[in-house]
Design an enzyme around this catalytic site. Sequence first.
Site, PDB file in Angstrom:
ATOM      1  N   ASP A   1      -1.550 -10.774  -4.294  1.00  0.00           N
ATOM      2  CA  ASP A   1      -0.290 -10.820  -3.560  1.00  0.00           C
ATOM      3  C   ASP A   1       0.499 -12.033  -4.028  1.00  0.00           C
ATOM      4  O   ASP A   1       0.121 -12.688  -5.007  1.00  0.00           O
ATOM      5  CB  ASP A   1      -0.546 -10.834  -2.049  1.00  0.00           C
ATOM      6  CG  ASP A   1      -1.151 -12.147  -1.562  1.00  0.00           C
ATOM      7  OD1 ASP A   1      -1.520 -13.010  -2.400  1.00  0.00           O
ATOM      8  OD2 ASP A   1      -1.256 -12.322  -0.330  1.00  0.00           O
TER       9      ASP A   1
ATOM     10  N   LYS B   1      -2.708  -3.378  -5.395  1.00  0.00           N
ATOM     11  CA  LYS B   1      -2.961  -4.428  -4.407  1.00  0.00           C
ATOM     12  C   LYS B   1      -3.488  -3.814  -3.110  1.00  0.00           C
ATOM     13  O   LYS B   1      -4.535  -4.233  -2.590  1.00  0.00           O
ATOM     14  CB  LYS B   1      -1.692  -5.222  -4.114  1.00  0.00           C
ATOM     15  CG  LYS B   1      -1.911  -6.398  -3.176  1.00  0.00           C
ATOM     16  CD  LYS B   1      -0.618  -6.972  -2.650  1.00  0.00           C
ATOM     17  CE  LYS B   1      -0.125  -6.154  -1.470  1.00  0.00           C
ATOM     18  NZ  LYS B   1       0.985  -6.802  -0.739  1.00  0.00           N
TER      19      LYS B   1
END
Length: 293
Positions: free
Chosen positions: A182, A164
């Site tokens: 996320d 991420k």
Amino acid sequence: MGEQGASKRKNLKKSTESGSGAAKSRSAGAAAPKKKPGRPESHLAMVRRARRINRELAEVYPYAHPELDFRNPFELLVATVLSAQTTDLRVNQTTPALFAAYPTPEDMAAAVPEKLEEIIRPTGFFRAKARSLLGLSAALRDDFGGEVPGRLADLVKLPGVGRKTANVVLGNAFGVPGITVDTHFGRLVRRWKWTEQEDPEKVEAEVAAIFPRSEWTMLSHRVIFHGRRVCHARKPACGACPIAPLCPSYGEGETAPEKARKLLKYEMGGKPGQRLSPPPDYPGSPAPPLGAD
């Protein structure tokens, strides 16, 4: 720049009004998005619907951007690591003092841990985050000549950096397309039935297969913007959502238009956003500095 900003604001107003109009239409007796019982959506239909949602979000959020303040790849990397388990606003309020004290990887690698911890304390989990920052800064200094690498394989080797964080840095500091999964992104793509996966890497892979690679970074911004402003975790503002007709989960949240509009956040609700230094075309107000909120 002035004419472009005005044009984008007109698009935002038009899109918001369109969404409000759809909500008013439903409240006046129009049917909510129809579901065909016994006829599951085909994969092709889902892909078409997903791409239409992306186009609609591009109209609603023409100014979508990363909501962390940064001036270079190192600042974005550090800010993204700090953003775990806190808001981008809190990170943005913390990083001015952090980067004033430690502007380079070499500076941060040499930081006294207790002093670093004290500066980043407002972001929470400050001891673990300090260890990550010290480790990644030392790795940048020792292994990459003090520069943030522009490859996923190198980034994920740094302490505290996962896919991420790496995709955030690649997409926004290096222009390398990537999908940022996320909590907001994962929640929305499951609500929209683009995937049923829970594992972030599997979510990333399945969503990536739906869209052209060139769309990945901006898609991430748009979905996350929508998740923060409209499609909240506990009480989504369904009645004020401009893409409600395309949403198979319509009705999970507040459907009454007036009540739904009260749930809108940030510039959609007339409040400041997350950045202290937002882009010039951002339609909302800058966020306040630390201690002013």
